[in-house]
Design a protein around this motif. Sequence first.
Motif, PDB file in Angstrom:
ATOM      1  N   CYS A   1       0.636  -7.994   7.550  1.00 37.07           N
ATOM      2  CA  CYS A   1       0.783  -7.102   8.724  1.00 37.07           C
ATOM      3  C   CYS A   1      -0.208  -7.137   9.549  1.00 37.07           C
ATOM      4  O   CYS A   1      -1.298  -6.841   9.470  1.00 37.07           O
TER       5      CYS A   1
ATOM      6  N   ARG B   1       4.558  -6.605   1.685  1.00 41.78           N
ATOM      7  CA  ARG B   1       3.711  -6.735   3.067  1.00 41.78           C
ATOM      8  C   ARG B   1       2.675  -5.645   3.068  1.00 41.78           C
ATOM      9  O   ARG B   1       2.650  -4.576   2.225  1.00 41.78           O
TER      10      ARG B   1
ATOM     11  N   GLU C   1      12.727   1.607  14.594  1.00 44.86           N
ATOM     12  CA  GLU C   1      12.724   2.585  13.429  1.00 44.86           C
ATOM     13  C   GLU C   1      12.569   3.890  14.270  1.00 44.86           C
ATOM     14  O   GLU C   1      13.449   4.862  14.191  1.00 44.86           O
TER      15      GLU C   1
ATOM     16  N   GLY D   1       3.265  -0.226  11.755  1.00 46.03           N
ATOM     17  CA  GLY D   1       2.793   1.069  12.430  1.00 46.03           C
ATOM     18  C   GLY D   1       3.343   1.672  13.191  1.00 46.03           C
ATOM     19  O   GLY D   1       4.665   1.296  13.542  1.00 46.03           O
TER      20      GLY D   1
ATOM     21  N   ASP E   1      10.641   0.471   1.282  1.00 45.66           N
ATOM     22  CA  ASP E   1       9.650   0.621   2.383  1.00 45.66           C
ATOM     23  C   ASP E   1       8.357   1.085   1.673  1.00 45.66           C
ATOM     24  O   ASP E   1       7.468   0.337   1.532  1.00 45.66           O
TER      25      ASP E   1
ATOM     26  N   SER F   1      13.772   5.953   3.403  1.00 45.16           N
ATOM     27  CA  SER F   1      12.723   5.947   3.962  1.00 45.16           C
ATOM     28  C   SER F   1      13.091   6.488   5.430  1.00 45.16           C
ATOM     29  O   SER F   1      12.431   7.410   6.044  1.00 45.16           O
TER      30      SER F   1
ATOM     31  N   LEU G   1       2.485   8.771   8.157  1.00 47.31           N
ATOM     32  CA  LEU G   1       1.235   7.748   8.048  1.00 47.31           C
ATOM     33  C   LEU G   1      -0.038   8.363   7.630  1.00 47.31           C
ATOM     34  O   LEU G   1      -0.826   7.659   6.696  1.00 47.31           O
TER      35      LEU G   1
ATOM     36  N   ASP H   1       0.910  -0.990   0.104  1.00 48.10           N
ATOM     37  CA  ASP H   1       0.124   0.079   0.006  1.00 48.10           C
ATOM     38  C   ASP H   1       0.764   1.288   0.139  1.00 48.10           C
ATOM     39  O   ASP H   1       0.288   2.408  -0.050  1.00 48.10           O
TER      40      ASP H   1
ATOM     41  N   PHE I   1       6.096  11.027  13.017  1.00 49.01           N
ATOM     42  CA  PHE I   1       5.896   9.799  12.328  1.00 49.01           C
ATOM     43  C   PHE I   1       4.418   9.779  11.854  1.00 49.01           C
ATOM     44  O   PHE I   1       4.194   9.375  10.518  1.00 49.01           O
TER      45      PHE I   1
ATOM     46  N   PHE J   1      -0.833   7.936   3.735  1.00 50.76           N
ATOM     47  CA  PHE J   1      -2.025   6.785   3.396  1.00 50.76           C
ATOM     48  C   PHE J   1      -3.635   7.243   3.085  1.00 50.76           C
ATOM     49  O   PHE J   1      -4.152   6.766   2.409  1.00 50.76           O
TER      50      PHE J   1
ATOM     51  N   SER K   1      -1.497  -4.792   5.261  1.00 54.76           N
ATOM     52  CA  SER K   1      -2.296  -5.251   6.319  1.00 54.76           C
ATOM     53  C   SER K   1      -3.560  -5.510   5.551  1.00 54.76           C
ATOM     54  O   SER K   1      -4.229  -4.679   4.810  1.00 54.76           O
TER      55      SER K   1
END
Length: 368
Positions: free
Chosen positions: A157, A105, A220, A188, A299, A268, A66, A22, A62, A69, A107
């Motif tokens: 995930c 990967r 991370e 996440g 990533d 990333s 996210l 994704d 962070f 998305f 979810s």
Amino acid sequence: MAEPSTETIFNKPKIELHVHLDGAIRAETILDVAKRRGIKLNASSGKEMKHLCTVYQPVKMFAEFLAKFEEYMPVIAGDKEAIRRIAYEFVEDKSKEGVIYVEVRYSPHLLANTDVEPIPWKQEKGDVSPDDVVQLVNQGLAEGEKDFNIKARSILCCMRHMPNWSMKVVELCKKYKEDGVVGIDLAGDETINVRDQSCHRLAYEEAVRCGIHRTVHAGEMGPPSVVKEAVEVLKAERIGHGYNTLKDQVLYKQLREQNMHFETCPISSKLTGACDPDFTKHPLVTFRKDKVNYSLNTDDPLIFNSQLHVDYRTAHEYMGFTEEEFKRLNINSAKSSFLPEKEKKDLVNKLYEAYEMAMTLKFEQCLQ
Ligand SMILES: O=c1[nH]cnc2c1ncn2[C@H]1C[C@H](O)[C@@H](CO)O1
């Protein structure tokens, strides 16, 4: 600091172990699907769409990363054709980058619109369950494999903030083990405070019991204690990112002795703010010096407006990676893949051949 050029630096077969489906969608596909579904977007060309999705400068939080998305996931989620298509196109894109084996990967829950609580991305309830998502991705990957002559497997995930999804994730890993799903991940925001993590732990216990391979995003953004927990409690066989392991030298030594694999993602790590933007100070410099077991990965290439060769060029230009080191890290990546032993051996031999290295070279020698 100058931006790395776009010229391909290691023009040989490569392995990629850490890339989010994704986070690797074509901007044009998002536009196309939005048009078909009548979803309004704040972009009218692929270029504008890309601009909306891209993080150009290191984010301060962070969560900012996210949040990207949210720009496009409502377009793809819950649409069967789109889910199959992004998986297929992903394989094509990777083959163009010279990748011969990829573990991608995602979810299943974040692409579903039924049998998921809460339904993500403010979607209406529909008819695409997490189980359907896995079948659709498997189909897209399998079609891509046939058409583009690369091997593609997937990792499902769990999400840090959604412990109630994790048992279903491991059940899907078990159900589709013979159909391309090779492992489980926990993705996440590591730094959020989830009150009850026990469901993640139970899911990973079940993964161990059923022989499902395990990786965990750790170190991370989070402290070394998250890495320690990933290894000791969740029994991770690989660590996603893992940069902050270096802040605990005892743990670092222990993981080196264990030959733990670190899935590193240089571009990333700069843009998410995980690492110092000066690549000469990147943890990978230490990993390289210490001959640790690691891979180089993109990533989320859509969000970082990047491709795998940019990570390779960055490693070459700012960290001094040589051709031999690129070969070595790819062989270690193949050996750390979640393929069954026989297929893993074949993959490693394929690399030895492509790199014109003696087939009898042992793993231990390769690590020197
Ligand atoms: O770099 C990352 N760290 C932690 N989580 C991430 C990263 N990139 C993507 N994700 C999350 C967002 C995606 O929706 C999810 C599944 O691919 O994983």
